[in-house]
Motif scaffolding. Structure first.
Motif, PDB file in Angstrom:
ATOM      1  N   ALA A   1       0.843  -1.205   0.000  1.00  0.00           N
ATOM      2  CA  ALA A   1       0.000   0.000   0.000  1.00  0.00           C
ATOM      3  C   ALA A   1       0.875   1.251   0.000  1.00  0.00           C
ATOM      4  N   GLY A   2       1.961   1.261   0.770  1.00  0.00           N
ATOM      5  CA  GLY A   2       2.887   2.394   0.805  1.00  0.00           C
ATOM      6  C   GLY A   2       3.576   2.600  -0.536  1.00  0.00           C
ATOM      7  N   ALA A   3       3.972   1.502  -1.171  1.00  0.00           N
ATOM      8  CA  ALA A   3       4.616   1.599  -2.486  1.00  0.00           C
ATOM      9  C   ALA A   3       3.635   2.128  -3.532  1.00  0.00           C
ATOM     10  N   ALA A   4       2.401   1.690  -3.476  1.00  0.00           N
ATOM     11  CA  ALA A   4       1.381   2.167  -4.424  1.00  0.00           C
ATOM     12  C   ALA A   4       1.107   3.653  -4.214  1.00  0.00           C
ATOM     13  N   ALA A   5       1.040   4.094  -2.957  1.00  0.00           N
ATOM     14  CA  ALA A   5       0.790   5.512  -2.667  1.00  0.00           C
ATOM     15  C   ALA A   5       1.970   6.360  -3.131  1.00  0.00           C
ATOM     16  N   ALA A   6       3.201   5.884  -2.924  1.00  0.00           N
ATOM     17  CA  ALA A   6       4.391   6.612  -3.364  1.00  0.00           C
ATOM     18  C   ALA A   6       4.413   6.709  -4.889  1.00  0.00           C
ATOM     19  N   HIS A   7       4.027   5.653  -5.579  1.00  0.00           N
ATOM     20  CA  HIS A   7       4.003   5.656  -7.036  1.00  0.00           C
ATOM     21  C   HIS A   7       2.975   6.660  -7.568  1.00  0.00           C
ATOM     22  N   VAL A   8       1.821   6.678  -6.970  1.00  0.00           N
ATOM     23  CA  VAL A   8       0.775   7.625  -7.382  1.00  0.00           C
ATOM     24  C   VAL A   8       1.237   9.059  -7.115  1.00  0.00           C
ATOM     25  N   ALA A   9       1.847   9.306  -5.957  1.00  0.00           N
ATOM     26  CA  ALA A   9       2.308  10.657  -5.631  1.00  0.00           C
ATOM     27  C   ALA A   9       3.426  11.073  -6.582  1.00  0.00           C
ATOM     28  N   TYR A  10       4.316  10.152  -6.939  1.00  0.00           N
ATOM     29  CA  TYR A  10       5.410  10.472  -7.842  1.00  0.00           C
ATOM     30  C   TYR A  10       4.869  10.812  -9.231  1.00  0.00           C
ATOM     31  N   ARG A  11       3.862  10.107  -9.701  1.00  0.00           N
ATOM     32  CA  ARG A  11       3.259  10.349 -11.010  1.00  0.00           C
ATOM     33  C   ARG A  11       2.570  11.714 -11.071  1.00  0.00           C
TER      34      ARG A  11
END
Length: 153
Positions: A13-23
């Motif tokens: 979940a943390g990795a998915a949130a970081a990916h969305v924020a980076y995008r």
């Protein structure tokens, strides 16, 4: 297994949130974030290399100190062994000759046919049996030591 599964779900979940924020970041912000992360990684690498050198130097110092100490102890043991060997195993040259001569005289005098001195209780004590006298003095109930004063107490 529940703790492991919960950890893995949280990590995903943390990795998915970081990916969305980076995008969602702009291109300038992405470059700035990459530069900051690269700078922090370089600092971490430098520190790791420095600590590796510190550990290597400390290990070399330890080996040198240990080697010096073992050499010192070894030298002291050798010195003590040499000193002990010098004083106790080597003959003393000053009085040895006179002592050897005296021992040689004793050994030659023992070779003659002289009689040995033999002592027995009859000759020494005039025929009295010492063992019997000591028994009678301790076994006698009315010995001279028992006076009226001790009986009154």
């Amino acid at each position: 297994m529940g703790k492991k599964f919960g950890f893995l779900v949280g990590l995903a979940a943390g990795a998915a949130a970081a990916h969305v924020a980076y995008r969602r970041l702009s291109d300038e912000d992405k470059e700035q974030l990459k530069a900051d992360l690269q700078e922090k990684m370089d600092i971490a690498k430098d520190r790791a290399v420095d600590y590796a050198f510190y550990a290597s130097d400390a290990w070399d110092d330890f080996k040198e100190t240990f080697s010096d100490q073992t050499q010192t102890v070894s030298d002291r043991v050798k010195q003590a062994a040499n000193q002990f060997g010098d004083t106790s195993l080597k003959p003393n040259t000053g009085d040895d000759d006179s002592l050897r001569d005296e021992l040689a005289d004793v050994s030659t005098s023992a070779d003659d046919d002289s009689d040995d001195i033999v002592l027995n209780s009859e000759d020494t004590f005039g025929g009295a049996d010492v063992a019997d006298e000591s028994k009678t003095s301790t076994d006698d109930p009315e010995s001279p030591d028992d006076s009226d004063e001790t009986k009154q107490d």
